[in-house]
Design a protein around this motif. Structure first.
Motif, PDB file in Angstrom:
ATOM      1  N   PRO A   1      37.976  40.246  49.206  1.00 37.48           N
ATOM      2  CA  PRO A   1      38.956  39.686  48.257  1.00 37.48           C
ATOM      3  C   PRO A   1      39.789  40.785  47.607  1.00 37.48           C
ATOM      4  N   LEU A   2      40.869  40.344  46.973  1.00 35.06           N
ATOM      5  CA  LEU A   2      41.683  41.257  46.190  1.00 35.06           C
ATOM      6  C   LEU A   2      40.950  41.558  44.884  1.00 35.06           C
ATOM      7  N   VAL A   3      40.774  42.837  44.569  1.00 33.26           N
ATOM      8  CA  VAL A   3      40.057  43.250  43.366  1.00 33.26           C
ATOM      9  C   VAL A   3      41.019  43.963  42.431  1.00 33.26           C
ATOM     10  N   LEU A   4      41.072  43.495  41.186  1.00 36.77           N
ATOM     11  CA  LEU A   4      41.934  44.095  40.175  1.00 36.77           C
ATOM     12  C   LEU A   4      41.078  44.666  39.049  1.00 36.77           C
ATOM     13  N   HIS A   5      41.453  45.853  38.595  1.00 39.08           N
ATOM     14  CA  HIS A   5      40.809  46.465  37.441  1.00 39.08           C
ATOM     15  C   HIS A   5      41.864  46.653  36.352  1.00 39.08           C
ATOM     16  N   PHE A   6      41.631  46.092  35.195  1.00 35.18           N
ATOM     17  CA  PHE A   6      42.572  46.262  34.081  1.00 35.18           C
ATOM     18  C   PHE A   6      41.832  45.993  32.785  1.00 35.18           C
ATOM     19  N   LYS A   7      42.417  46.414  31.697  1.00 31.89           N
ATOM     20  CA  LYS A   7      41.820  46.238  30.384  1.00 31.89           C
ATOM     21  C   LYS A   7      42.211  44.881  29.809  1.00 31.89           C
ATOM     22  N   THR A   8      41.288  44.255  29.100  1.00 26.84           N
ATOM     23  CA  THR A   8      41.588  42.991  28.422  1.00 26.84           C
ATOM     24  C   THR A   8      42.707  43.208  27.409  1.00 26.84           C
ATOM     25  N   GLY A   9      43.699  42.318  27.419  1.00 26.94           N
ATOM     26  CA  GLY A   9      44.841  42.474  26.533  1.00 26.94           C
ATOM     27  C   GLY A   9      45.992  43.223  27.165  1.00 26.94           C
ATOM     28  N   GLN A  10      45.783  43.739  28.358  1.00 28.69           N
ATOM     29  CA  GLN A  10      46.857  44.443  29.061  1.00 28.69           C
ATOM     30  C   GLN A  10      47.995  43.473  29.348  1.00 28.69           C
ATOM     31  N   ALA A  11      49.221  43.917  29.129  1.00 35.69           N
ATOM     32  CA  ALA A  11      50.367  43.004  29.202  1.00 35.69           C
ATOM     33  C   ALA A  11      50.818  42.719  30.622  1.00 35.69           C
ATOM     34  N   SER A  12      50.559  43.602  31.548  1.00 37.03           N
ATOM     35  CA  SER A  12      51.049  43.401  32.916  1.00 37.03           C
ATOM     36  C   SER A  12      50.077  44.010  33.912  1.00 37.03           C
ATOM     37  N   ILE A  13      50.278  43.653  35.162  1.00 36.73           N
ATOM     38  CA  ILE A  13      49.457  44.178  36.249  1.00 36.73           C
ATOM     39  C   ILE A  13      50.381  44.864  37.236  1.00 36.73           C
ATOM     40  N   ASN A  14      50.117  46.103  37.540  1.00 39.82           N
ATOM     41  CA  ASN A  14      50.920  46.853  38.507  1.00 39.82           C
ATOM     42  C   ASN A  14      50.192  46.878  39.844  1.00 39.82           C
ATOM     43  N   LEU A  15      50.747  46.174  40.811  1.00 40.14           N
ATOM     44  CA  LEU A  15      50.114  46.059  42.122  1.00 40.14           C
ATOM     45  C   LEU A  15      50.633  47.108  43.083  1.00 40.14           C
ATOM     46  N   THR A  16      49.762  47.566  43.965  1.00 40.54           N
ATOM     47  CA  THR A  16      50.179  48.442  45.047  1.00 40.54           C
ATOM     48  C   THR A  16      50.805  47.591  46.156  1.00 40.54           C
ATOM     49  N   ALA A  17      51.433  48.257  47.112  1.00 37.87           N
ATOM     50  CA  ALA A  17      52.037  47.533  48.239  1.00 37.87           C
ATOM     51  C   ALA A  17      50.970  46.757  49.012  1.00 37.87           C
TER      52      ALA A  17
ATOM     53  N   ASN B   1      29.607  38.324  27.564  1.00 39.37           N
ATOM     54  CA  ASN B   1      30.193  38.854  28.795  1.00 39.37           C
ATOM     55  C   ASN B   1      30.718  37.741  29.700  1.00 39.37           C
ATOM     56  N   ILE B   2      30.078  36.575  29.664  1.00 36.50           N
ATOM     57  CA  ILE B   2      30.596  35.425  30.416  1.00 36.50           C
ATOM     58  C   ILE B   2      31.973  35.033  29.874  1.00 36.50           C
ATOM     59  N   VAL B   3      32.095  35.016  28.544  1.00 41.07           N
ATOM     60  CA  VAL B   3      33.375  34.704  27.915  1.00 41.07           C
ATOM     61  C   VAL B   3      34.420  35.766  28.274  1.00 41.07           C
ATOM     62  N   LEU B   4      34.012  37.033  28.242  1.00 37.27           N
ATOM     63  CA  LEU B   4      34.921  38.128  28.573  1.00 37.27           C
ATOM     64  C   LEU B   4      35.397  38.027  30.023  1.00 37.27           C
ATOM     65  N   GLY B   5      34.484  37.702  30.918  1.00 36.81           N
ATOM     66  CA  GLY B   5      34.869  37.532  32.322  1.00 36.81           C
ATOM     67  C   GLY B   5      35.872  36.411  32.504  1.00 36.81           C
ATOM     68  N   GLN B   6      35.689  35.314  31.737  1.00 35.57           N
ATOM     69  CA  GLN B   6      36.631  34.194  31.809  1.00 35.57           C
ATOM     70  C   GLN B   6      38.000  34.599  31.276  1.00 35.57           C
ATOM     71  N   GLN B   7      38.011  35.406  30.235  1.00 37.06           N
ATOM     72  CA  GLN B   7      39.287  35.888  29.700  1.00 37.06           C
ATOM     73  C   GLN B   7      40.037  36.721  30.733  1.00 37.06           C
ATOM     74  N   ARG B   8      39.313  37.536  31.461  1.00 42.64           N
ATOM     75  CA  ARG B   8      39.944  38.346  32.510  1.00 42.64           C
ATOM     76  C   ARG B   8      40.494  37.465  33.621  1.00 42.64           C
TER      77      ARG B   8
ATOM     78  N   ILE C   1      45.290  27.172  41.597  1.00 41.35           N
ATOM     79  CA  ILE C   1      44.462  28.266  41.083  1.00 41.35           C
ATOM     80  C   ILE C   1      43.265  27.704  40.320  1.00 41.35           C
ATOM     81  N   GLU C   2      42.082  28.198  40.652  1.00 46.35           N
ATOM     82  CA  GLU C   2      40.874  27.869  39.913  1.00 46.35           C
ATOM     83  C   GLU C   2      40.260  29.158  39.374  1.00 46.35           C
ATOM     84  N   THR C   3      39.792  29.135  38.118  1.00 44.64           N
ATOM     85  CA  THR C   3      39.208  30.328  37.511  1.00 44.64           C
ATOM     86  C   THR C   3      37.740  30.089  37.162  1.00 44.64           C
ATOM     87  N   SER C   4      36.989  31.173  37.116  1.00 44.75           N
ATOM     88  CA  SER C   4      35.588  31.115  36.713  1.00 44.75           C
ATOM     89  C   SER C   4      35.148  32.510  36.286  1.00 44.75           C
ATOM     90  N   SER C   5      33.959  32.583  35.725  1.00 45.27           N
ATOM     91  CA  SER C   5      33.414  33.871  35.281  1.00 45.27           C
ATOM     92  C   SER C   5      31.991  34.037  35.791  1.00 45.27           C
TER      93      SER C   5
END
Length: 311
Positions: A204-220, A255-262, A280-284
């Motif tokens: 899968p596509l894996v993204l690493h970012f901080k909670t509250g980050q305003a945008s996501i910068n993707l590679t090609a 941490n379950i709540v934090l994962g859902q926020q991400r 789109i479906e989300t889960s934590s």
């Protein structure tokens, strides 16, 4: 030379000099551009800037193997460096899309191909590999919301340096459409698609970012995977799964709540980039599915992630 001859010669010389001065000094004022053979800009070496004609493409879809022919002067319009359809869409265009929907419902083996154009001078701020594909995806979503099955739509992006906006940076119809008939005996394409979609589940596509980050910068590479996931969703009718993960630091319930926020943050990003919310479906998983050792900072950083895949 007699005095009279000298006098006449002087008059003639004055007339000649006056004509020459009038021609060069007054031509640009007294003559229009068409009647002046030597424009002022040419005599002083100034080159006039080239004015590109604004591109305005009609909305044209023809079925060469059927009886569907549609041509409208209206089309889907975009701002430069943008993939969102400019609103409002004209009433004639909406009616044309509904006619297309009815035809495709009656002919399930017909596929519509949408190719979005982009210029090399534009900035791609989408989640897709290029702005043309992002524009085609926006039009695809418009079709889907008006009853067209996503399984009958293919999208592409194409570089086109001949598209010219108006003075307000509006691009009028930077798209082209075509219609094809599916060959039911050809199963290679569908088999290849299913194989590619299974590969996404395994990787899968894996993204690493901080909670509250305003945008996501993707590679090609990540942008291409977004496009591949979107294609699987469209053609196979599966859902995009966005799963939030954390490390094992702190309270497990929190941490379950934090994962859902991400996961929710990534979902909002995908929606802003033209993925339909209904797909789109989300889960934590919280700290339940680590991919690295939580005893090290490097491992915990790897575990704080969001995965995007399909079900």
């Amino acid at each position: 030379m007699s005095k009279k001859t000298s006098y006449l010669f002087g008059i003639l010389l004055t007339i000649i000099l006056g004509t020459i001065l009038y021609y060069f000094l007054c031509c640009s004022v007294c003559c229009n551009a068409e009647s002046c053979t030597n424009e002022k800009s040419e005599t002083n070496g100034v080159v006039k800037p080239k004015i590109n004609e604004v591109t305005k493409n009609a909305f044209v879809i023809n079925d060469v193997n059927g009886d569907f022919n549609l041509k409208l002067n209206d089309n889907f319009n975009f701002k430069t460096s943008n993939f969102s359809i400019e609103q409002p869409v004209s009433e004639n265009l909406e009616k044309g899309v509904l006619k297309l929907k009815d035809y495709l419902l009656e002919n399930p083996l017909k596929n519509i191909n949408i190719t979005g154009w982009y210029d090399s001078d534009e900035n791609n701020n989408s989640a897709y590999p290029n702005l043309g594909l992002a524009r085609a995806n926006s039009v695809k979503n418009y079709f889907v919301l008006h009853g067209v099955s996503s399984k009958q739509i293919d999208t592409n992006g194409k570089l086109n340096t001949d598209i010219n906006p108006d003075e307000n940076n509006n691009l009028f119809g930077p798209l082209e459409f075509s219609m094809l008939t599916t060959d039911t005996s050809d199963t290679l394409s569908m088999d290849a698609l299913k194989t590619a979609c299974e590969a996404i589940k395994a990787n899968p596509l894996v993204l690493h970012f901080k909670t509250g980050q305003a945008s996501i910068n993707l590679t090609a590479k990540q942008r291409q995977k977004i496009a591949d996931i979107s294609h699987c969703v469209d053609k196979l009718g599966v859902k995009m799964q966005v799963i939030g993960h954390t490390d094992n630091t702190g309270n497990a319930d929190k941490n379950i709540v934090l994962g859902q926020q991400r996961a929710d943050f990534a979902k909002e990003y995908l929606i802003r980039n033209g993925i339909l919310e209904s797909n789109i479906e989300t889960s934590s998983q919280g700290p339940k599915a680590p991919v690295a050792d939580n005893s090290t900072e490097e491992g915990r950083a790897e575990n704080r992630r969001t995965e995007i895949t399909i079900n």
